[in-house]
Design an enzyme around this catalytic site. Structure first.
Site, PDB file in Angstrom:
ATOM      1  N   HIS A  19       1.556   4.129  -3.218  1.00  0.00           N
ATOM      2  CA  HIS A  19       1.384   5.581  -3.099  1.00  0.00           C
ATOM      3  C   HIS A  19       2.695   6.333  -3.306  1.00  0.00           C
ATOM      4  O   HIS A  19       2.674   7.547  -3.534  1.00  0.00           O
ATOM      5  CB  HIS A  19       0.766   5.926  -1.746  1.00  0.00           C
ATOM      6  CG  HIS A  19      -0.718   5.724  -1.703  1.00  0.00           C
ATOM      7  ND1 HIS A  19      -1.608   6.612  -2.267  1.00  0.00           N
ATOM      8  CD2 HIS A  19      -1.470   4.717  -1.190  1.00  0.00           C
ATOM      9  CE1 HIS A  19      -2.840   6.184  -2.085  1.00  0.00           C
ATOM     10  NE2 HIS A  19      -2.787   5.027  -1.446  1.00  0.00           N
ATOM     11  N   GLU A  69      -9.238  11.477  -5.157  1.00  0.00           N
ATOM     12  CA  GLU A  69      -8.092  11.281  -4.267  1.00  0.00           C
ATOM     13  C   GLU A  69      -7.802  12.492  -3.380  1.00  0.00           C
ATOM     14  O   GLU A  69      -7.629  12.268  -2.163  1.00  0.00           O
ATOM     15  CB  GLU A  69      -6.847  10.880  -5.086  1.00  0.00           C
ATOM     16  CG  GLU A  69      -5.716  10.454  -4.167  1.00  0.00           C
ATOM     17  CD  GLU A  69      -4.498   9.955  -4.925  1.00  0.00           C
ATOM     18  OE1 GLU A  69      -3.649   9.336  -4.285  1.00  0.00           O
ATOM     19  OE2 GLU A  69      -4.394  10.190  -6.130  1.00  0.00           O
ATOM     20  N   HIS A  83       0.825  -1.210   0.000  1.00  0.00           N
ATOM     21  CA  HIS A  83       0.000   0.000   0.000  1.00  0.00           C
ATOM     22  C   HIS A  83       0.858   1.258   0.000  1.00  0.00           C
ATOM     23  O   HIS A  83       0.642   2.177  -0.804  1.00  0.00           O
ATOM     24  CB  HIS A  83      -0.922  -0.018   1.219  1.00  0.00           C
ATOM     25  CG  HIS A  83      -1.901   1.108   1.239  1.00  0.00           C
ATOM     26  ND1 HIS A  83      -2.070   1.938   2.317  1.00  0.00           N
ATOM     27  CD2 HIS A  83      -2.760   1.563   0.294  1.00  0.00           C
ATOM     28  CE1 HIS A  83      -2.993   2.843   2.057  1.00  0.00           C
ATOM     29  NE2 HIS A  83      -3.431   2.647   0.828  1.00  0.00           N
ATOM     30  N   HIS A 101      -9.037  10.192   5.186  1.00  0.00           N
ATOM     31  CA  HIS A 101      -8.010   9.485   5.956  1.00  0.00           C
ATOM     32  C   HIS A 101      -7.693  10.255   7.242  1.00  0.00           C
ATOM     33  O   HIS A 101      -7.564   9.660   8.321  1.00  0.00           O
ATOM     34  CB  HIS A 101      -6.741   9.315   5.119  1.00  0.00           C
ATOM     35  CG  HIS A 101      -6.658   8.006   4.400  1.00  0.00           C
ATOM     36  ND1 HIS A 101      -5.983   6.929   4.906  1.00  0.00           N
ATOM     37  CD2 HIS A 101      -7.186   7.605   3.213  1.00  0.00           C
ATOM     38  CE1 HIS A 101      -6.079   5.902   4.062  1.00  0.00           C
ATOM     39  NE2 HIS A 101      -6.801   6.293   3.020  1.00  0.00           N
TER      40      HIS A 101
END
Length: 526
Positions: A230, A361, A226, A380
């Site tokens: 990114h 995003e 992950h 997030h």
């Protein structure tokens, strides 16, 4: 991701398709960079720069460089005439950079800005000598987390980094991947000069049903996947860094869609229903106690069960998130987004999913970030701060505020099911594929069989904790490792028979899909 050993324990349905390949992967030879430095030398430099990241340099050549090098002494070694180096040196000399021995989060705007200042310097280096000299100089003067992030991303994206294999982050910053109990045992082993190998267990107990799938969300391989994704496709990327990240928005959707549906497959295999999406006006049912500590900054905050979303001071109000979501859904319903100049951009086409991914995003590629916001990134932070939304207890960022740790929290998958359903709303607005869209003319898969059985088991995976403890000239290093149980599988082989009726050979890609054949109640899925 089957090569990483992930495979559900229960029956799976295997689908095989053939698609025409657009182009073959290019081949590269990474023997030397433009300045003649060998791959082995560059690899060694990176390994030494990252070793004991929270301590001073212990390698004499890099230490000497750090003491004697001046980033602004010779601006001809940069492609931008030294502008990026000058800017970073101004910030350093004016004492505006984050102190060392402090936590770093990419979701903190100022900390991200500082890390990207160094990234900008490294990206403008013409030679490896320039690259490693600047890295050694700023390693001793910048925050350790900012330095590590800048170095990793620069090695990934700079031509000078080609051929270098970056060390796994769980051995460079083990605190982000290892339970606090194991870190404490590692320190005890170091101080008592007793080599140790310690078992790391997953968080929670059997009283928590989510514990059944903790092996997936807390898998350090998944955590690395992950965070690395990114780094490969960072939301802050600008084309001025050297090139365009093709289909980045679409790949943002695809990568997280795959994580979400794979998590659902693991849930079904453990008698759990697919994960429900979260929503801003609903209760967050699953709490999470990370049992993890920062190297500097204290414990990762916990979140109790059954909490309502609260506004987060300095970040966003809950109503802001609802408004941003409604604007995105309106764009999907209308079939276009509005750019910052008021022009309409059609998204009812092959490129629409890419634009939508950039908006959700959101990345620098978003055509109108001011209007559509940054739904994913802000979400997030909102989730990560629910343990201390108003800063009353001065808690550090939560696990959702780091790509390394985010998947450990079950709410990560609820968040991305929510995102995934927004993307699905767009997908459902598109016309269905036609036969001509998906057929592979005169090529057919005639038979698929598996030699062996899909049997899974938990394997022991061992990794070093050498960088988890401080180094001292008065205390000798001892072997300290941890091991964790990871899902693995016995070897098996696909045997695929393909018939080509074309006169000439054609380039094709084989896509293999694994999906559950039963739901959580053992009923076959049709």
């Amino acid at each position: 991701y089957s090569d990483d050993g992930y495979c559900s324990n229960r029956n799976v349905l295997i689908l095989c398709t053939l698609v025409a390949a657009a182009a073959a992967w290019p081949s590269f030879s990474y023997q030397n960079d433009a300045s003649g430095d060998s791959t082995a030398k560059r690899q060694q430099d990176v390994n030494h720069l990252l070793d004991r990241i929270y301590d001073h340099l212990h390698y004499s050549d890099l230490k000497q460089i750090s003491d004697t090098f001046s980033p602004e002494a010779d601006t001809s070694m940069y492609t931008d005439g030294g502008a990026a180096a000058h800017h970073l040196m101004e910030e350093l000399n004016d004492h505006r950079l984050l102190e060392q021995h402090h936590w770093f989060s990419l979701f903190n705007p100022r900390q991200r800005e500082e890390a990207l200042m160094l990234f900008d310097v490294l990206m403008h280096c013409k030679s490896w000598e320039c690259f490693v000299d600047n890295a050694a100089f700023f390693r001793e003067r910048m925050n350790e987390g900012e330095f590590a992030y800048a170095l990793y991303t620069a090695v990934i994206h700079s031509e000078l980094g080609q051929g270098i294999v970056l060390p796994p982050l769980y051995e460079i910053t083990p605190h982000m991947f290892t339970n606090s109990e194991i870190i404490h045992k590692a320190y005890t082993a170091k101080m008592t000069q007793t080599p140790g190998k310690f078992e790391m267990k997953f968080t929670g107990t059997k009283k928590n049903k989510e514990q059944r799938v903790a092996y997936f969300g807390e898998d350090i391989g998944l955590n690395i996947h992950h965070v690395t994704w990114h780094m490969d496709f960072p939301f802050w990327w600008k084309d001025s860094y050297g090139y365009h990240l093709d289909r980045k928005g679409e790949l943002f959707f695809w990568a997280h869609h795959q994580l979400t549906v794979r998590f659902d497959a693991e849930r079904l295999s453990n008698w759990l229903d697919p994960v429900d999406e979260l929503h801003w006006e609903s209760i967050i049912h699953e709490g999470f106690a990370p049992h993890t500590s920062y190297k500097y900054g204290g414990e990762f905050p916990a979140r109790p069960d059954n909490v309502h979303f609260e506004d987060v001071d300095g970040v966003a109000h809950v109503r802001d998130m609802i408004i941003i979501e409604s604007r995105i859904r309106d764009a999907i319903a209308h079939g276009y987004v509005t750019d910052r100049d008021g022009h309409h951009i059609n998204i009812r086409n092959d490129h629409g999913i890419d634009i939508l991914g950039d908006i959700i995003e959101s990345s620098v590629y978003s055509p109108n970030a001011q209007y559509y916001g940054a739904l994913h990134n802000t979400a997030h932070i909102m989730l990560g701060r629910q343990g201390d939304p108003h800063g009353k207890f001065n808690m550090p960022p939560g696990v959702m505020e780091h790509f390394e740790t985010a998947t450990r929290d079950p709410s990560f998958f609820r968040l991305h099911k929510y995102m995934d359903n927004i993307f699905k709303e767009h997908k459902d607005s598109l016309p269905p594929y036609t036969k001509s869209d998906i057929e592979f003319t005169d090529v057919a898969v005639e038979k698929v069989e598996i030699i062996g059985q899909l049997r899974t088991f938990f394997d022991e995976f061992e990794f070093s904790l050498g960088n988890a403890v401080d180094k001292s000239d008065n205390v000798q290093d001892v072997a300290i490792t941890s091991y964790v149980h990871r899902l693995n599988h016995e070897e098996f082989t696909y045997n695929i028979q393909v018939k080509n009726n074309n006169e000439n050979g054609v380039l094709a890609t084989v896509r293999i899909f694994l999906c559950p054949s039963q739901d959580s109640n053992g009923i076959h899925i049709h």
